[in-house]
Write an enzyme that holds these catalytic residues in place. Structure first.
Site, PDB file in Angstrom:
ATOM      1  N   ASP A 101      41.597  43.195  30.049  1.00 12.31           N
ATOM      2  CA  ASP A 101      41.422  42.508  31.330  1.00 12.31           C
ATOM      3  C   ASP A 101      40.835  43.557  32.277  1.00 12.31           C
ATOM      4  O   ASP A 101      41.526  44.497  32.663  1.00 12.31           O
ATOM      5  CB  ASP A 101      42.786  42.007  31.830  1.00 12.31           C
ATOM      6  CG  ASP A 101      42.727  41.415  33.250  1.00 12.31           C
ATOM      7  OD1 ASP A 101      41.642  41.441  33.871  1.00 12.31           O
ATOM      8  OD2 ASP A 101      43.773  40.934  33.721  1.00 12.31           O
TER       9      ASP A 101
ATOM     10  N   LYS B 120      36.770  40.614  42.249  1.00 10.31           N
ATOM     11  CA  LYS B 120      37.195  41.948  42.674  1.00 10.31           C
ATOM     12  C   LYS B 120      35.976  42.880  42.767  1.00 10.31           C
ATOM     13  O   LYS B 120      35.804  43.570  43.746  1.00 10.31           O
ATOM     14  CB  LYS B 120      38.226  42.536  41.701  1.00 10.31           C
ATOM     15  CG  LYS B 120      39.363  41.592  41.329  1.00 10.31           C
ATOM     16  CD  LYS B 120      40.493  41.589  42.344  1.00 10.31           C
ATOM     17  CE  LYS B 120      41.487  40.456  42.178  1.00 10.31           C
ATOM     18  NZ  LYS B 120      42.101  40.304  40.882  1.00 10.31           N
TER      19      LYS B 120
ATOM     20  N   TRP C  86      49.897  41.490  36.172  1.00  6.62           N
ATOM     21  CA  TRP C  86      48.855  40.739  35.446  1.00  6.62           C
ATOM     22  C   TRP C  86      49.089  40.820  33.949  1.00  6.62           C
ATOM     23  O   TRP C  86      48.921  39.834  33.233  1.00  6.62           O
ATOM     24  CB  TRP C  86      47.463  41.219  35.829  1.00  6.62           C
ATOM     25  CG  TRP C  86      47.177  40.979  37.285  1.00  6.62           C
ATOM     26  CD1 TRP C  86      46.942  41.924  38.241  1.00  6.62           C
ATOM     27  CD2 TRP C  86      47.123  39.709  37.961  1.00  6.62           C
ATOM     28  NE1 TRP C  86      46.753  41.324  39.461  1.00  6.62           N
ATOM     29  CE2 TRP C  86      46.855  39.975  39.327  1.00  6.62           C
ATOM     30  CE3 TRP C  86      47.291  38.389  37.554  1.00  6.62           C
ATOM     31  CZ2 TRP C  86      46.738  38.951  40.274  1.00  6.62           C
ATOM     32  CZ3 TRP C  86      47.173  37.371  38.502  1.00  6.62           C
ATOM     33  CH2 TRP C  86      46.906  37.654  39.833  1.00  6.62           C
TER      34      TRP C  86
END
Ligand SMILES: *Cc1c(COP(=O)(O)O)cnc(C)c1O
Length: 356
Positions: free
Chosen positions: A166, A190, A99
């Site tokens: 993030d 998530k 990511w």
């Protein structure tokens, strides 16, 4: 058969949030009209948006000078939205996984990127510790939880330049000191809701400093001004997120979530360390409380498919490791009940009895 859901995302949601959302689809706020069919300009919807924001602010103790936005596009859209809004010349990154790499790729479209440290040398199995944050960069970007590799930065680090995080896969899993961050963003799917809504917490004074023209939908100021309703918001995902946060609050907030998460992850790591057949892949000091990654011990490598099958027969769902690392990954986010973790541990113990 009862299923135990360990999917990495979208993932398991609190049952009460799911039930409340089903009811809202039938009849939203006693209007006689379903949530999927109402106008987002009705007062009842305004109330949901306001209360949802109030829950974010209360649960994370978000200071007044930060704005909270609910947007579309997923965390991946933030990979270019952040540099577009606050990068004049250069951004610094900590490269801790796939990511982070994706965020770096997008940031390069807007200027220079300095990767201050990377754990790519060991398949992102640890968090780099020795690095210097350059003071001439516009911001320093981190990924607090590396969903694929099971490593996590669990403290709020000090940065001399605005810190951008993030937090897709560990937001609301612990208390955070928001004042140490410039921007926090993530996809909801998530830890705080279903796919389709992205949260952004942004310190307002960071905005309006870049010279470039920013498309309206990419400009945070557009959404601040519009109260996250410049265009049609993702009504249903926001609603499920709202119900999910009510559930977090009902359990005692993020302090309590942290205790539960430490307990769940502790139990599972203890079993991985005890069990002869398995071994954890992340450096112990950097182990994630959210994504627990493990593989078969060298001696039992040929049993991987057998354990996969064995666990499936016992109702375990979504424990296959990410395709880039293999092995197993149990995602045990906030909403994953402790019974699921207990069931997985029992499954590992029984497999060991039969095979080791
Ligand atoms: C899942 C994930 C993403 C991607 O989120 P999307 O909402 O699918 O774009 C980004 N960062 C992290 C840490 C993730 O876990």
């Amino acid at each position: 058969m009862k299923k135990y859901n360990f999917n990495a995302g979208p993932c398991v949601l609190p049952r009460v949030a799911v039930e409340a959302s089903i009811e809202a689809i039938r009849n939203f706020d006693n209007t006689g009209i379903g949530l999927l069919e109402i106008s987002h300009r009705t007062p009842g919807w305004d109330k949901v948006m306001n209360e949802c924001e109030a829950l974010w602010r209360e649960l994370l103790q978000i200071p007044e000078n930060y704005k909270v936005l609910f947007l579309g596009g997923g965390a991946s859209t933030q990979f270019f939205t952040v540099p577009s809004n606050i990068m004049s010349k250069k951004a610094a990154f900590l490269e801790t996984g796939v990511w982070a790499k994706k965020a770096i790729k997008e940031a390069k479209l807007y200027g220079d990127v300095e990767v201050v440290a990377s754990s790519a040398d060991k398949t992102f199995s640890y968090i780099p510790k020795e690095y210097t944050i350059p003071t001439d960069a516009d911001y320093f970007h981190i990924t607090t939880n590396n969903t694929i590799y099971g490593t996590e930065i669990r403290e709020d680090i000090d940065s001399p330049i605005p810190l951008v995080a993030d937090m897709s896969s560990d937001i609301m899993s612990r208390p955070i000191d928001i004042s140490k961050y410039g921007i926090i963003y993530g996809g909801a799917q998530k830890n705080v809701g279903p796919a389709g809504v992205t949260f952004v917490i942004v310190r307002e004074d960071l905005l309006g400093k870049v010279e470039r023209q920013i498309p309206s939908m990419v400009d945070y100021r557009t959404h601040i001004k519009g109260g996250s309703m410049f265009n049609t918001p993702p009504v249903f995902p926001v609603y499920v997120m709202y119900e999910t946060l009510k559930w977090v609050k009902s359990l005692g907030g993020v302090e309590e979530m942290q205790k539960i998460n430490e307990k769940k992850a502790g139990m599972l790591y203890d079993e991985i360390d005890r069990n002869k057949m398995f071994v954890g892949t992340a450096a112990k000091e950097d182990r994630s409380l959210m994504n627990v990654c493990f593989v078969m011990n060298e001696e039992y490598k040929d049993k991987e498919a057998a354990f996969m099958e064995f666990s499936k027969e016992r109702g375990m769902v979504g424990i296959k490791g990410h395709r880039s690392v293999g092995g197993f990954r149990a995602s045990i986010y906030n909403s994953c009940p402790v019974e699921s973790v207990e069931a997985l541990i029992k499954c590992m113990q029984d497999f060991e009895k039969e095979n080791a």
